[in-house]
Design a protein around this motif. Structure first.
Motif, PDB file in Angstrom:
ATOM      1  N   SER A   2       0.845  -0.906   0.335  1.00  0.00           N
ATOM      2  CA  SER A   2       0.066  -0.517   0.379  1.00  0.00           C
ATOM      3  C   SER A   2       1.084   0.908  -0.281  1.00  0.00           C
ATOM      4  O   SER A   2       1.610   1.579   1.102  1.00  0.00           O
ATOM      5  N   LEU A   3       0.991   1.741  -1.261  1.00  0.00           N
ATOM      6  CA  LEU A   3       1.990   3.141  -1.011  1.00  0.00           C
ATOM      7  C   LEU A   3       1.083   4.451  -1.277  1.00  0.00           C
ATOM      8  O   LEU A   3       1.711   5.275  -2.221  1.00  0.00           O
ATOM      9  N   ASP A   4      -0.350   3.880  -1.910  1.00  0.00           N
ATOM     10  CA  ASP A   4      -1.214   5.375  -2.173  1.00  0.00           C
ATOM     11  C   ASP A   4      -1.818   6.510  -0.853  1.00  0.00           C
ATOM     12  O   ASP A   4      -2.063   6.944  -1.189  1.00  0.00           O
ATOM     13  N   GLN A   5      -0.863   6.463   0.040  1.00  0.00           N
ATOM     14  CA  GLN A   5      -1.250   7.050   1.695  1.00  0.00           C
ATOM     15  C   GLN A   5      -0.442   8.303   1.572  1.00  0.00           C
ATOM     16  O   GLN A   5       0.736   8.441   0.243  1.00  0.00           O
ATOM     17  N   LYS A  24       7.625   7.782  -2.517  1.00  0.00           N
ATOM     18  CA  LYS A  24       7.143   6.877  -3.500  1.00  0.00           C
ATOM     19  C   LYS A  24       7.984   6.065  -4.085  1.00  0.00           C
ATOM     20  O   LYS A  24       8.063   4.541  -4.050  1.00  0.00           O
ATOM     21  N   ARG A  25       9.090   6.936  -4.914  1.00  0.00           N
ATOM     22  CA  ARG A  25       9.568   6.061  -5.868  1.00  0.00           C
ATOM     23  C   ARG A  25      10.525   4.982  -4.988  1.00  0.00           C
ATOM     24  O   ARG A  25      10.575   4.241  -5.342  1.00  0.00           O
ATOM     25  N   LEU A  26      11.538   5.624  -4.234  1.00  0.00           N
ATOM     26  CA  LEU A  26      11.640   4.465  -3.486  1.00  0.00           C
ATOM     27  C   LEU A  26      11.325   3.820  -2.460  1.00  0.00           C
ATOM     28  O   LEU A  26      11.342   2.676  -2.558  1.00  0.00           O
ATOM     29  N   LEU A  27      10.004   3.478  -2.035  1.00  0.00           N
ATOM     30  CA  LEU A  27       9.382   2.654  -1.648  1.00  0.00           C
ATOM     31  C   LEU A  27       8.742   1.187  -2.303  1.00  0.00           C
ATOM     32  O   LEU A  27       8.683   0.519  -2.503  1.00  0.00           O
ATOM     33  N   ILE A  28       8.267   1.993  -3.455  1.00  0.00           N
ATOM     34  CA  ILE A  28       8.126   1.165  -5.336  1.00  0.00           C
ATOM     35  C   ILE A  28       9.419   0.367  -5.260  1.00  0.00           C
ATOM     36  O   ILE A  28       9.213  -1.096  -5.331  1.00  0.00           O
ATOM     37  N   ASP A  64       6.888   5.140 -14.268  1.00  0.00           N
ATOM     38  CA  ASP A  64       7.843   3.947 -14.578  1.00  0.00           C
ATOM     39  C   ASP A  64       8.993   3.383 -13.976  1.00  0.00           C
ATOM     40  O   ASP A  64       9.528   2.706 -14.506  1.00  0.00           O
ATOM     41  N   ALA A  65       8.714   3.403 -12.458  1.00  0.00           N
ATOM     42  CA  ALA A  65       9.613   2.256 -11.920  1.00  0.00           C
ATOM     43  C   ALA A  65       8.785   1.345 -11.594  1.00  0.00           C
ATOM     44  O   ALA A  65       9.938   0.392 -11.059  1.00  0.00           O
ATOM     45  N   LEU A  66       7.589   1.208 -11.535  1.00  0.00           N
ATOM     46  CA  LEU A  66       7.197   0.544 -11.327  1.00  0.00           C
ATOM     47  C   LEU A  66       7.125  -1.163 -12.059  1.00  0.00           C
ATOM     48  O   LEU A  66       7.167  -1.122 -13.758  1.00  0.00           O
ATOM     49  N   ASP A  67       7.593  -2.100 -12.111  1.00  0.00           N
ATOM     50  CA  ASP A  67       7.500  -4.039 -12.473  1.00  0.00           C
ATOM     51  C   ASP A  67       6.400  -3.968 -13.120  1.00  0.00           C
ATOM     52  O   ASP A  67       5.632  -4.368 -12.441  1.00  0.00           O
ATOM     53  N   ALA A  68       6.778  -4.055 -14.416  1.00  0.00           N
ATOM     54  CA  ALA A  68       5.650  -4.179 -15.693  1.00  0.00           C
ATOM     55  C   ALA A  68       4.684  -5.410 -15.264  1.00  0.00           C
ATOM     56  O   ALA A  68       3.671  -5.775 -15.489  1.00  0.00           O
ATOM     57  N   SER A  69       5.457  -6.927 -14.055  1.00  0.00           N
ATOM     58  CA  SER A  69       5.079  -7.882 -14.564  1.00  0.00           C
ATOM     59  C   SER A  69       4.632  -7.667 -12.775  1.00  0.00           C
ATOM     60  O   SER A  69       3.751  -9.149 -12.236  1.00  0.00           O
ATOM     61  N   LYS A  70       4.382  -6.730 -12.353  1.00  0.00           N
ATOM     62  CA  LYS A  70       3.556  -6.558 -11.411  1.00  0.00           C
ATOM     63  C   LYS A  70       2.282  -6.634 -11.454  1.00  0.00           C
ATOM     64  O   LYS A  70       1.912  -5.530 -12.081  1.00  0.00           O
ATOM     65  N   GLY A  71       0.970  -6.867 -10.279  1.00  0.00           N
ATOM     66  CA  GLY A  71      -0.128  -5.764 -10.849  1.00  0.00           C
ATOM     67  C   GLY A  71      -0.308  -4.600 -10.137  1.00  0.00           C
ATOM     68  O   GLY A  71       0.148  -3.671  -9.738  1.00  0.00           O
ATOM     69  N   LEU A  72      -0.936  -3.767 -10.706  1.00  0.00           N
ATOM     70  CA  LEU A  72      -1.502  -2.580 -10.312  1.00  0.00           C
ATOM     71  C   LEU A  72      -2.900  -1.817 -10.017  1.00  0.00           C
ATOM     72  O   LEU A  72      -3.732  -2.404 -10.424  1.00  0.00           O
ATOM     73  N   PHE A  73      -3.126  -1.518  -8.433  1.00  0.00           N
ATOM     74  CA  PHE A  73      -4.409  -0.780  -8.655  1.00  0.00           C
ATOM     75  C   PHE A  73      -4.023   0.487  -8.395  1.00  0.00           C
ATOM     76  O   PHE A  73      -3.482   0.937  -7.159  1.00  0.00           O
ATOM     77  N   ILE A  74      -4.813   1.129  -8.360  1.00  0.00           N
ATOM     78  CA  ILE A  74      -5.133   2.592  -8.327  1.00  0.00           C
ATOM     79  C   ILE A  74      -6.558   2.808  -6.975  1.00  0.00           C
ATOM     80  O   ILE A  74      -7.175   2.536  -7.486  1.00  0.00           O
ATOM     81  N   SER A  75      -5.580   3.709  -6.615  1.00  0.00           N
ATOM     82  CA  SER A  75      -6.521   4.705  -5.477  1.00  0.00           C
ATOM     83  C   SER A  75      -7.874   5.325  -5.633  1.00  0.00           C
ATOM     84  O   SER A  75      -7.575   5.986  -6.776  1.00  0.00           O
ATOM     85  N   GLN A 103      17.086   4.750   3.386  1.00  0.00           N
ATOM     86  CA  GLN A 103      16.902   3.902   1.768  1.00  0.00           C
ATOM     87  C   GLN A 103      17.628   2.475   2.934  1.00  0.00           C
ATOM     88  O   GLN A 103      16.978   1.741   2.498  1.00  0.00           O
ATOM     89  N   ALA A 104      18.448   3.063   3.334  1.00  0.00           N
ATOM     90  CA  ALA A 104      18.846   2.434   4.227  1.00  0.00           C
ATOM     91  C   ALA A 104      18.261   1.507   5.276  1.00  0.00           C
ATOM     92  O   ALA A 104      18.034   0.496   5.745  1.00  0.00           O
TER      93      ALA A 104
END
Length: 343
Positions: free
Chosen positions: A25-28, A54-58, A81-92, A295-296
């Motif tokens: 969950s990265l939509d907050q 959010k890019r770091l979290l992705i 563009d940072a999202l792996d295309a093999s992953k599912g995507l759902f939008i709030s 990141q660490a």
């Protein structure tokens, strides 16, 4: 209950190869924007900093996830563009704010200029909508929430995209006299969660997957196989019975250790997976704006817990497709093209 072709395919995309939901969950927005704005002594956080986080979290979480939940305000335009295309995507769908009325009652609404149709058009696999709900709120507020969920369900059916409904309780002004350790407060949480699930499990809402908060506070969950389980597990079993469809658990601010215990109870009751967010990344914001330290922190302190949760999920969760409510197979005959409705 039969799933349409579009919903069936998209649900497969949001789960892993075994049909389990491991969703990040990265939509907050407020939990991220608030601390950043406070650091700068400003009313708003720098847009680029929110996007960077959010890019770091992705980048950190998607390797552990079957699907990523993103918001249309920051994550979609800044990080898609940072999202792996093999992953599912759902939008709030919902606005992170809400309309407040008497007794602190919350009324959900869609984000400005955003819709189910736009989520479908951009290629997402599912729609997520948060409905704040208190069965003991006023009839007017509850009717508003029910109507809104029905509208979203209708739109998801129209566009043939899965509807993930997130249900959350919240405090009313009338709760102010209840203390944190009050038995009545704990019973109210349990009853609120169960009654909310019972309402929105009705067919008129057309919910495909529930995303539910624990009916038991994290500190009260002993974990399956531990003393006190006999008092806790029946509550999760009742929630599963009322949901009567695939459901995933929300982390809702529990500690990492607490969430793993909650999930053991949920999986024993038939849950299909989890949606985890703030539990795993909220403390990282304490290092802002030291991006290297942030990141660490995620890499060193969070990754282990996510893998531990995934191990529990692999061992105990129930594949969404095996749920009894979806026992009817997709009709396979020569009339499919004419039977399958256009948008």
């Amino acid at each position: 209950m039969q799933l349409s072709a579009g919903k069936s395919w998209s649900l497969r995309r949001t789960a892993d190869k075994n049909g389990l939901f491991k969703m990040a969950s990265l939509d907050q927005i407020p939990p991220i924007v608030g601390p950043m704005a406070a650091f700068h002594g400003a009313s708003e956080a720098p847009f680029d900093d929110v996007v960077t986080f959010k890019r770091l979290l992705i980048e950190q979480f998607q390797g552990y996830s079957s699907a990523m939940l993103l918001d249309p305000q920051f994550a979609v335009p800044g990080c898609i563009d940072a999202l792996d295309a093999s992953k599912g995507l759902f939008i709030s769908l919902e606005d992170p704010s809400y309309d407040l009325v008497a007794n602190n009652e919350r009324r959900s609404k869609s984000a400005e200029s955003w819709s189910v149709g736009k989520i479908k058009r951009m290629g997402a696999n599912a729609v997520k909508m948060l409905a704040w709900y208190r069965p003991d709120a006023s009839a007017e507020t509850n009717q508003h929430q029910q109507n809104y969920v029905m509208q979203v369900g209708d739109a998801c059916a129209k566009y043939d995209i899965p509807f993930f409904l997130e249900l959350l309780a919240y405090p009313l002004d009338s709760d102010s006299t209840l203390k944190a350790d009050d038995v009545n407060r704990k019973e109210r949480l349990r009853d609120t969660v169960l009654q909310s699930v019972e309402e929105f499990a009705k067919s008129k809402y057309q919910v495909d997957v529930f995303m539910l908060e624990s009916p038991i506070e994290g500190s009260d969950a002993p974990g399956v196989g531990h003393q006190g389980e006999e008092h806790i597990q029946p509550v999760f079993e009742e929630m599963a019975r009322l949901a009567n469809r695939p459901w995933a658990m929300l982390s809702t601010g529990a500690t990492m250790a607490e969430f793993n215990k909650i999930m053991s109870h949920a999986y024993a009751a038939g849950s299909c997976g989890y949606l985890a967010g703030r539990t795993y990344w909220l403390d990282t914001l304490a290092h802002y704006p030291d991006w290297s330290a942030m990141q660490a922190d995620i890499h060193q302190n969070v990754s282990y817990y996510i893998q531990e949760l995934n191990d529990i999920t692999d061992k105990m969760a129930t594949p969404w497709s095996s749920h009894s409510c979806y026992s009817a197979p997709l009709e396979a005959d020569r009339a499919f093209c004419s039977r399958y409705a256009d948008m």
